[in-house]
Design a protein around this motif. Sequence first.
Motif, short mmCIF file in Angstrom:
data_model
loop_
_atom_site.label_atom_id
_atom_site.label_comp_id
_atom_site.label_asym_id
_atom_site.label_seq_id
_atom_site.Cartn_x
_atom_site.Cartn_y
_atom_site.Cartn_z
N LEU A 194 28.29 19.05 120.71
CA LEU A 194 28.58 17.71 120.34
C LEU A 194 30.02 17.16 120.91
O LEU A 194 30.36 16.12 120.93
CB LEU A 194 28.44 17.58 118.87
N ILE A 195 30.91 18.21 121.32
CA ILE A 195 32.34 17.58 121.42
C ILE A 195 32.34 16.60 122.55
O ILE A 195 32.93 15.62 122.65
CB ILE A 195 33.18 18.97 121.51
N PRO A 196 31.83 17.03 123.76
CA PRO A 196 31.79 16.22 124.95
C PRO A 196 30.93 14.99 124.75
O PRO A 196 31.54 13.94 125.33
CB PRO A 196 31.49 16.83 126.27
N ILE A 197 30.03 14.97 124.04
CA ILE A 197 29.12 13.87 123.78
C ILE A 197 29.64 12.98 123.15
O ILE A 197 29.53 11.59 123.36
CB ILE A 197 27.64 14.45 122.98
N ILE A 198 30.48 13.25 122.07
CA ILE A 198 31.44 12.31 121.19
C ILE A 198 32.76 11.90 122.12
O ILE A 198 33.09 10.51 122.09
CB ILE A 198 31.63 12.86 119.91
N GLY B 33 43.73 10.61 127.11
CA GLY B 33 43.69 11.73 127.96
C GLY B 33 43.18 12.94 127.47
O GLY B 33 42.26 13.73 127.94
N VAL B 34 43.01 13.32 126.02
CA VAL B 34 42.42 14.35 125.49
C VAL B 34 40.81 14.21 125.56
O VAL B 34 40.33 15.11 125.80
CB VAL B 34 42.78 14.65 123.83
N PHE B 35 40.41 12.90 125.04
CA PHE B 35 38.97 12.57 124.90
C PHE B 35 38.35 12.52 126.53
O PHE B 35 37.39 13.22 126.67
CB PHE B 35 38.67 11.21 124.54
N THR B 36 39.30 12.34 127.56
CA THR B 36 38.66 12.39 128.81
C THR B 36 38.49 13.57 129.25
O THR B 36 37.72 14.30 129.78
CB THR B 36 39.80 11.75 129.64
N LEU B 37 39.57 14.59 129.10
CA LEU B 37 39.55 15.99 129.41
C LEU B 37 38.22 16.78 128.67
O LEU B 37 37.49 17.41 129.28
CB LEU B 37 40.79 16.69 128.91
N LEU B 38 38.13 16.54 127.45
CA LEU B 38 37.24 17.00 126.65
C LEU B 38 35.60 16.60 127.32
O LEU B 38 34.93 17.41 127.60
CB LEU B 38 37.10 16.77 125.15
N GLY B 39 35.50 15.36 127.58
CA GLY B 39 34.39 14.81 128.12
C GLY B 39 34.09 15.36 129.58
O GLY B 39 33.14 15.65 129.91
N PHE B 40 35.19 15.69 130.36
CA PHE B 40 35.16 16.07 131.72
C PHE B 40 34.74 17.66 131.65
O PHE B 40 33.73 18.12 132.63
CB PHE B 40 36.32 15.95 132.42
N PHE B 41 35.19 18.38 130.70
CA PHE B 41 34.68 19.72 130.63
C PHE B 41 33.63 19.87 129.80
O PHE B 41 33.03 20.98 129.32
CB PHE B 41 36.06 20.51 130.01
#
Length: 92
Positions: free
Chosen positions: A12-16, A39-47
Amino acid sequence: MNKKALAVALELIPIISAPLAIIFIYSSVDSQVIRSLIGVFTLLGFFGFVFSFIGRRIAKEEKIVRILSILDILATVAIIIMYVLVFIALGS
Protein backbone atom coordinates in the motif's frame (compact mmCIF):
# COMPACT_ATOMS: atom_id res chain seq x y z
CA MET A 1 1.81 -9.15 12.57
CA ASN A 2 1.39 -12.02 10.14
CA LYS A 3 3.04 -12.21 6.74
CA LYS A 4 -0.08 -11.35 4.77
CA ALA A 5 -0.74 -8.16 6.74
CA LEU A 6 2.89 -7.08 6.44
CA ALA A 7 2.88 -7.72 2.69
CA VAL A 8 -0.36 -5.76 2.23
CA ALA A 9 1.03 -2.85 4.28
CA LEU A 10 4.19 -2.77 2.17
CA GLU A 11 2.17 -2.96 -1.03
CA LEU A 12 0.00 0.00 0.00
CA ILE A 13 2.94 2.39 0.49
CA PRO A 14 3.55 3.22 -3.20
CA ILE A 15 -0.15 3.05 -4.07
CA ILE A 16 -0.81 5.85 -1.59
CA SER A 17 2.45 7.76 -2.19
CA ALA A 18 2.19 8.22 -5.96
CA PRO A 19 -1.18 10.06 -5.96
CA LEU A 20 -0.10 12.14 -2.96
CA ALA A 21 3.05 13.21 -4.83
CA ILE A 22 1.00 14.25 -7.85
CA ILE A 23 -1.53 16.10 -5.67
CA PHE A 24 1.20 18.00 -3.82
CA ILE A 25 2.97 18.87 -7.08
CA TYR A 26 -0.18 20.49 -8.43
CA SER A 27 -1.17 22.18 -5.16
CA SER A 28 -0.88 25.94 -4.86
CA VAL A 29 0.87 25.71 -1.49
CA ASP A 30 4.63 26.16 -1.76
CA SER A 31 6.90 25.61 1.20
CA GLN A 32 10.00 23.64 2.07
CA VAL A 33 7.93 21.02 3.89
CA ILE A 34 5.70 20.45 0.85
CA ARG A 35 8.75 20.15 -1.42
CA SER A 36 10.26 17.61 0.97
CA LEU A 37 7.01 15.63 1.04
CA ILE A 38 6.90 15.66 -2.77
CA GLY A 39 10.40 14.20 -2.88
CA VAL A 40 9.64 11.49 -0.34
CA PHE A 41 6.31 10.53 -1.93
CA THR A 42 7.85 10.51 -5.40
CA LEU A 43 10.64 8.19 -4.32
CA LEU A 44 8.24 5.85 -2.54
CA GLY A 45 5.96 5.84 -5.58
CA PHE A 46 8.85 5.34 -7.98
CA PHE A 47 10.14 2.32 -6.09
CA GLY A 48 6.75 0.61 -6.21
CA PHE A 49 8.22 -2.29 -8.14
CA VAL A 50 10.61 -2.97 -5.24
CA PHE A 51 7.69 -3.09 -2.81
CA SER A 52 5.95 -5.37 -5.29
CA PHE A 53 8.83 -7.87 -5.23
CA ILE A 54 9.13 -7.71 -1.44
CA GLY A 55 5.40 -8.21 -0.93
CA ARG A 56 5.29 -11.16 -3.31
CA ARG A 57 8.25 -12.76 -1.59
CA ILE A 58 6.68 -12.39 1.87
CA ALA A 59 3.16 -13.59 0.97
CA LYS A 60 3.69 -15.82 -2.02
CA GLU A 61 0.28 -16.90 -3.27
CA GLU A 62 -2.10 -14.37 -1.75
CA LYS A 63 -4.52 -12.94 -4.30
CA ILE A 64 -4.67 -9.50 -2.67
CA VAL A 65 -0.87 -9.22 -2.84
CA ARG A 66 -0.90 -10.04 -6.55
CA ILE A 67 -3.52 -7.36 -7.20
CA LEU A 68 -1.64 -4.78 -5.12
CA SER A 69 1.59 -5.70 -6.94
CA ILE A 70 0.00 -4.67 -10.21
CA LEU A 71 -1.08 -1.37 -8.66
CA ASP A 72 2.46 -0.86 -7.31
CA ILE A 73 3.88 -1.20 -10.78
CA LEU A 74 1.24 1.18 -12.11
CA ALA A 75 2.28 3.70 -9.43
CA THR A 76 5.85 3.49 -10.73
CA VAL A 77 4.66 3.94 -14.30
CA ALA A 78 2.54 6.96 -13.29
CA ILE A 79 5.54 8.69 -11.69
CA ILE A 80 7.72 7.99 -14.74
CA ILE A 81 5.05 9.27 -17.15
CA MET A 82 4.60 12.41 -15.05
CA TYR A 83 8.31 13.24 -15.22
CA VAL A 84 8.48 12.45 -18.96
CA LEU A 85 5.61 14.86 -19.54
CA VAL A 86 7.38 17.51 -17.48
CA PHE A 87 10.55 17.15 -19.56
CA ILE A 88 8.54 17.33 -22.78
CA ALA A 89 6.69 20.42 -21.55
CA LEU A 90 9.93 22.15 -20.62
CA GLY A 91 11.40 21.38 -24.02
CA SER A 92 14.41 19.45 -22.77
